[in-house]
Design a protein around this motif. Structure first.
Motif, mmCIF file in Angstrom:
data_model
loop_
_atom_site.group_PDB
_atom_site.id
_atom_site.type_symbol
_atom_site.label_atom_id
_atom_site.label_comp_id
_atom_site.label_asym_id
_atom_site.label_seq_id
_atom_site.Cartn_x
_atom_site.Cartn_y
_atom_site.Cartn_z
ATOM 1 N N SER A 24 46.204 -7.181 -49.655
ATOM 2 C CA SER A 24 45.885 -6.834 -48.172
ATOM 3 C C SER A 24 44.821 -5.731 -48.292
ATOM 4 O O SER A 24 45.008 -4.765 -48.918
ATOM 5 N N ALA A 25 43.690 -6.266 -47.756
ATOM 6 C CA ALA A 25 42.398 -5.313 -47.987
ATOM 7 C C ALA A 25 41.531 -5.418 -46.610
ATOM 8 O O ALA A 25 41.579 -6.349 -46.107
ATOM 9 N N GLN A 26 40.843 -4.536 -46.586
ATOM 10 C CA GLN A 26 39.793 -4.263 -45.447
ATOM 11 C C GLN A 26 38.278 -4.511 -46.246
ATOM 12 O O GLN A 26 38.215 -3.923 -47.338
ATOM 13 N N THR A 32 40.195 -15.455 -46.122
ATOM 14 C CA THR A 32 39.358 -14.678 -45.047
ATOM 15 C C THR A 32 39.979 -15.862 -43.628
ATOM 16 O O THR A 32 40.591 -16.834 -44.131
ATOM 17 N N ASN A 33 40.016 -15.463 -42.416
ATOM 18 C CA ASN A 33 40.129 -16.187 -41.381
ATOM 19 C C ASN A 33 39.140 -16.669 -40.807
ATOM 20 O O ASN A 33 38.153 -15.895 -40.272
ATOM 21 N N ARG A 35 33.284 -11.274 -38.859
ATOM 22 C CA ARG A 35 34.109 -11.265 -37.518
ATOM 23 C C ARG A 35 35.440 -10.639 -37.604
ATOM 24 O O ARG A 35 36.069 -10.017 -36.728
ATOM 25 N N ASP A 36 36.195 -10.712 -39.121
ATOM 26 C CA ASP A 36 37.538 -10.129 -39.165
ATOM 27 C C ASP A 36 37.620 -9.530 -40.403
ATOM 28 O O ASP A 36 37.650 -10.399 -41.514
ATOM 29 N N LYS A 96 32.219 -17.697 -45.654
ATOM 30 C CA LYS A 96 33.275 -16.321 -46.121
ATOM 31 C C LYS A 96 32.318 -14.944 -45.479
ATOM 32 O O LYS A 96 33.117 -14.120 -44.949
ATOM 33 N N PHE A 97 31.182 -14.979 -45.599
ATOM 34 C CA PHE A 97 30.501 -13.885 -44.970
ATOM 35 C C PHE A 97 30.755 -13.900 -43.560
ATOM 36 O O PHE A 97 31.034 -12.769 -42.927
#
Length: 167
Positions: A94-96, A38-39, A75-76, A69-70
């Motif tokens: 790559s996923a959403q 995650t970012n 946020r992104d 992580k959550f």
């Protein structure tokens, strides 16, 4: 028949899209741990391991609501996923990600989770108020396979109903 010394182009050896899809699903079903990147809010990446469940066309996992992580995913929702490790094959995706909030869907996921072997069970239980049930929907998948020397990498886009399009 190719003339002697003629080398096939990399694309000529590419497996058909149905075979790529089968291989991706096979790797997803052989594993139960994935790395989720995650970012963070400060711009640095954060990678952690989570148990996951492939349920239809989704990769479901649980996280603590008070975890970094959550917060990062809220946020992104863009993440990178890596699956594999024990074999010569793996996936980078790559996923959403979005939170699953519908009670029926959570109940359905729970039934599948608890039907699994105990060694692969999720903990904590997804109905706990302290966790969030998340669903990752892959968009771009890189399949790496070193089982066939010298190794192969196939890049594909996931489209409706887990059909793949070679990129």
């Amino acid at each position: 028949m190719r003339p002697k010394g003629d080398v096939p182009s990399p694309d000529s050896a590419a497996p058909p899209e149905a075979e790529l899809r089968r291989r991706v699903v096979e790797i997803l079903d052989e594993n139960h741990l994935m790395s989720v990147a995650t970012n963070r809010s400060d711009g640095w990446p954060q990678v952690t391991l989570v148990n996951y469940l492939r349920e239809g066309h989704a990769l479901c996992f649980v996280v603590a609501r008070d975890s970094q992580k959550f917060a990062n995913i809220v946020r992104d929702p863009r993440v990178s996923l890596a699956i594999g490790g024990g074999s010569a094959r793996g996936l980078s995706m790559s996923a959403q990600v979005h939170e699953v909030t519908e009670p029926r869907r959570i109940e359905q996921i729970n039934k599948v989770i608890w039907a699994r072997a105990q060694a692969r069970a999720f903990s904590p239980h997804p109905l706990s108020p302290a966790v969030a049930v998340l669903q990752a929907d892959p968009e771009i998948v890189a399949l790496t396979d070193y089982a066939v020397p010298p190794g192969r990498r196939d890049l594909m886009r996931i489209v409706e109903d887990w059909r793949v399009e070679k990129i």
